[in-house]
Write an enzyme that holds these catalytic residues in place. Structure first.
Site, PDB file in Angstrom:
ATOM      1  N   HIS A  88       7.750  -2.361   2.257  1.00 30.22           N
ATOM      2  CA  HIS A  88       7.538  -0.923   2.114  1.00 30.22           C
ATOM      3  C   HIS A  88       8.823  -0.136   1.862  1.00 30.22           C
ATOM      4  O   HIS A  88       8.931   0.613   0.887  1.00 30.22           O
ATOM      5  CB  HIS A  88       6.887  -0.351   3.374  1.00 30.22           C
ATOM      6  CG  HIS A  88       5.545  -0.917   3.687  1.00 30.22           C
ATOM      7  ND1 HIS A  88       4.666  -1.373   2.723  1.00 30.22           N
ATOM      8  CD2 HIS A  88       4.906  -1.099   4.870  1.00 30.22           C
ATOM      9  CE1 HIS A  88       3.563  -1.802   3.296  1.00 30.22           C
ATOM     10  NE2 HIS A  88       3.679  -1.646   4.599  1.00 30.22           N
TER      11      HIS A  88
ATOM     12  N   GLU B  38       6.823   5.109  13.592  1.00 30.68           N
ATOM     13  CA  GLU B  38       5.420   5.112  14.011  1.00 30.68           C
ATOM     14  C   GLU B  38       5.373   5.348  15.514  1.00 30.68           C
ATOM     15  O   GLU B  38       6.157   4.758  16.255  1.00 30.68           O
ATOM     16  CB  GLU B  38       4.745   3.778  13.690  1.00 30.68           C
ATOM     17  CG  GLU B  38       4.682   3.441  12.214  1.00 30.68           C
ATOM     18  CD  GLU B  38       3.966   2.123  11.976  1.00 30.68           C
ATOM     19  OE1 GLU B  38       2.809   1.983  12.444  1.00 30.68           O
ATOM     20  OE2 GLU B  38       4.552   1.230  11.351  1.00 30.68           O
TER      21      GLU B  38
ATOM     22  N   HIS C 174       0.809  -1.218   0.000  1.00 33.09           N
ATOM     23  CA  HIS C 174       0.000   0.000   0.000  1.00 33.09           C
ATOM     24  C   HIS C 174       0.843   1.270   0.000  1.00 33.09           C
ATOM     25  O   HIS C 174       0.343   2.336  -0.372  1.00 33.09           O
ATOM     26  CB  HIS C 174      -0.992   0.006   1.173  1.00 33.09           C
ATOM     27  CG  HIS C 174      -0.377   0.233   2.515  1.00 33.09           C
ATOM     28  ND1 HIS C 174       0.012  -0.787   3.344  1.00 33.09           N
ATOM     29  CD2 HIS C 174      -0.094   1.376   3.174  1.00 33.09           C
ATOM     30  CE1 HIS C 174       0.506  -0.285   4.455  1.00 33.09           C
ATOM     31  NE2 HIS C 174       0.458   1.028   4.379  1.00 33.09           N
TER      32      HIS C 174
END
Length: 473
Positions: free
Chosen positions: A245, A221, A183
């Site tokens: 990613h 994060e 994504h």
């Protein structure tokens, strides 16, 4: 409303339809596509999984609740339209007969032109068996030209399991039918890297080892792994984030200009980057685990699973030979960011004194609304020839509602329906990245503790010569 998509009727088959990804991303993505008029005129959605969520009406109510939670204010008419096309059929890798019948009925109802989009939101350990079931039941092979399979990362857990998965996929479907979803590549800002590089004569000539000292890809994060303990225990941060990613973003940063911006050419150039990417040196990789991780549910009291990774990588081609690429990501860190920093080489000292120089930097923020900053040395106002840092800000305007960026899963689902594989990972890319990462899996570095809200253990912070861009300099 957007322009008509002219898409054929679709049967959406969502494995893991009661799971976290489906609730947070897939159903909100389908809702937003419907709201924008980007879904086909005719479609049906079949959710599936090992355990029944109750009747179809009960399942629809649960998905409506998740839309309220993750979308916010919901257009009731659009939600009713989407949910009215939704049903659930129990299936497993051992028994997919009921699902096969449900899919056949949906395909027959929508007509001969209907396409089938199969989304496998299942853990790597289940992927092989599920794909074999799709072949055995004929779900994926009814009409190969009209069936597409979407698989979620990580694609396997190491080089061997990745190759086993790829062999299973190729026994059932053709590579042209496979959409390995990452994504991050669906994010507007990641795609904007290509525009920034290849559409600007000011940028591209400086995008090489002659002027660039180092590249940082930093994805911290601030969230913990709470609620995902079982997943992290089985996967870890390295497999979850680095092999997918971060390396894919590295591919966009390091690739040569494609002849055309289509699936074949973009993925060819990205694959070339991974081909010359040096296998990672475990001595230049840092694993960390945040304090308190072992207190989570489903986490072993003596767990050695990493929740943070920082590493140094090299791309051994003419453009990037000798330039270190620093990658860092982790849970429970000091901020929630997606930042790429190109640090440029500093001119010889002396003209302005021995102090005052800082490296010029191009900083790309890979958020939903992308921004860029250029940090340069400029003269400090006043009578003396002294330096200070000047910053230029670039923001992508989104005043036109029709030009607002799609969320990553919305964009990628739309691309699958269109048959566009540009932003999906090809089998040879996956295989090579596991080759690059396998030395770390074979000889993992020791896991070092770090405080929640920090930037990782000392070894990770000091990995970069000149320091990380984050926290902001």
């Amino acid at each position: 409303m957007s322009e008509p998509q002219n898409l054929p009727p679709h049967v959406f088959v969502l494995f893991g339809a009661t799971g976290d990804l489906a609730k947070r991303k897939l159903f909100p993505g389908l809702y937003h596509l419907a709201l924008a008029g980007r879904l086909p005129d005719d479609y049906l959605i079949i959710g599936s999984g090992r355990h029944s969520p109750g009747s179809d009406d009960e399942f629809r109510d649960k998905i409506r609740d998740s839309l309220t939670e993750f979308v916010g204010e919901v257009d009731a008419a659009v939600a009713d339209e989407v949910l009215g096309r939704l049903s659930f059929t129990v299936s497993s890798s051992d028994d997919g007969s009921d699902l096969a019948e449900a899919v056949k009925q949906a395909q027959d109802k929508l007509g001969d032109d209907a396409s089938t989009l199969i989304y496998l939101s299942v853990p790597p350990s289940a992927a092989n068996a599920m794909i074999r079931m799709l072949g055995e039941q004929g779900i994926a092979t009814r009409d190969p030209d009209k069936v597409r399979i979407v698989t979620e990362k990580p694609f396997g857990t190491d080089l061997q399991t990745s190759r086993e998965l790829d062999a299973t996929i190729k026994d059932v479907v053709d590579e042209t039918q496979v959409y390995r979803i990452d994504h991050f590549l669906g994010k507007e800002a990641v795609q904007n890297i290509l525009a920034l590089r290849f559409a600007n004569g000011l940028i591209e000539p400086a995008w090489n080892r002659t002027t660039v000292e180092s590249v940082q890809i930093d994805i911290p994060e601030d969230l913990t792994a709470e609620g995902r303990g079982s997943f992290y225990e089985s996967t870890g941060c390295f497999r979850d984030m680095v092999t997918t990613h971060l390396c894919q973003v590295l591919g966009f940063i390091a690739m040569e200009a494609p002849v055309r911006l289509d699936a074949e050419q973009v993925r060819n150039e990205k694959s070339k980057v991974f081909t010359v990417m040096r296998p990672l040196d475990p001595e230049r990789v840092v694993f960390g685990q945040y304090d308190g991780y072992r207190d989570l549910d489903d986490v072993a009291e003596d767990s050695q699973v990493e929740t943070l990774v920082a590493l140094e990588a090299f791309v051994d081609n003419e453009r990037w030979q000798g330039v270190p690429f620093y990658l860092r990501t982790g849970k429970a860190m000091g901020d929630n960011r997606r930042t790429v920093t190109l640090r440029f080489r500093t001119p010889p000292l002396g003209r302005f004194g021995e102090s005052g120089y800082g490296a010029d930097e191009l900083v790309l923020e890979l958020e939903e609304s992308p921004t860029a900053q250029i940090h340069l040395n400029v003269k400090r106002p006043g009578p003396d020839m002294a330096l200070t840092c000047g910053t230029f800000h670039l923001e992508i305007a989104d005043d036109d509602a029709d030009d607002s960026p799609l969320e990553a899963y919305e964009r990628l689902l739309l691309d699958v329906m269109r048959g566009d594989q540009t932003l999906f990972t090809r089998a040879d890319e996956v295989d090579r990245l596991w080759q690059v990462c396998q030395p770390v899996l074979d000889n993992p570095p020791p896991v070092q503790p770090y405080a929640q809200g920090s930037w990782g253990p000392a070894a990770a912070v000091s990995l970069v010569k000149g320091g990380w861009r984050l926290p902001d300099a």
